[in-house]
Motif scaffolding. Structure first.
Motif: not given
Length: 198
Positions: A30-47
């Motif tokens: 939903a844009g830079a710094g949005s919840g969906s952006h941060i969640a996707a970065v977190y997903f990258e880190n975990v997966s």
């Protein structure tokens, strides 16, 4: 969440499919710094799966492109997507909370589905200017707690996939503690990913 026409029917199958792709899968945000952006970065880190981010001006256009098959996935909050999940236009693989949602009990948690350590919830709070008299803070908090405990309000929020904070945590002190803990958890990851809000 993905387009239901995709090859994966479980989180494990999704992870395998994402890992097998020759180029990074596209993740709508939903844009830079949005919840969906941060969640996707977190997903990258975990997966360990690298994603190619596609920023949108909000969740609605990202969901439209997900439904149309223009992007591969979105890691987003349930309240944005619960209606599409119920309609079958997108597929949800897991809830990132540590427990299943009452409004969507058939969707497993990420831990249950096999992605350990992927726990994230988006939450809201009310703040007042620094120096607001304590009696005003107490009065505002009491009014907010009363509104949140109204059965009609609770039903409406829960129908959107929102879970209520336990009543003993609906205090200014508890909110301050939670905010500090969330900053400690998320700020290092946000800085490491060089996320800047435009």
């Amino acid at each position: 969440m993905t387009d239901p026409r995709g090859p994966a029917t479980s989180l494990k199958e999704l992870l395998d499919w994402l890992k097998s792709r020759p180029s990074p899968p596209t993740a709508g945000t939903a844009g830079a710094g949005s919840g969906s952006h941060i969640a996707a970065v977190y997903f990258e880190n975990v997966s360990g799966i690298k994603l190619q981010y596609v920023p949108y001006r909000g969740t609605a256009p990202a969901l439209n492109d997900l439904i149309a098959g223009q992007i591969d996935l979105i890691v987003d909050q349930t309240s944005n997507s619960i209606n599409q999940i119920r309609a079958g236009t997108i597929r949800a693989y897991a809830i990132t909370d540590d427990k299943r949602l009452r409004s969507a009990p058939d969707i497993p948690t990420a831990e249950e589905a096999g992605l350990k350590g992927f726990n994230m919830t988006l939450w809201s709070g009310m703040w007042v200017p620094k120096g607001t008299p304590k009696e005003i803070v107490t009065k505002l908090n009491a009014a907010a707690v009363e509104a949140l405990n109204d059965p009609g309000v609770r039903k409406q929020l829960e129908s959107q996939g929102l879970e209520m904070t336990p009543k003993d945590q609906l205090t200014p002190e508890a909110l301050g503690t939670r905010q500090k803990a969330e900053i400690a958890k998320w700020w290092p990851m946000i800085k490491a990913a060089n996320i800047k809000v435009d």
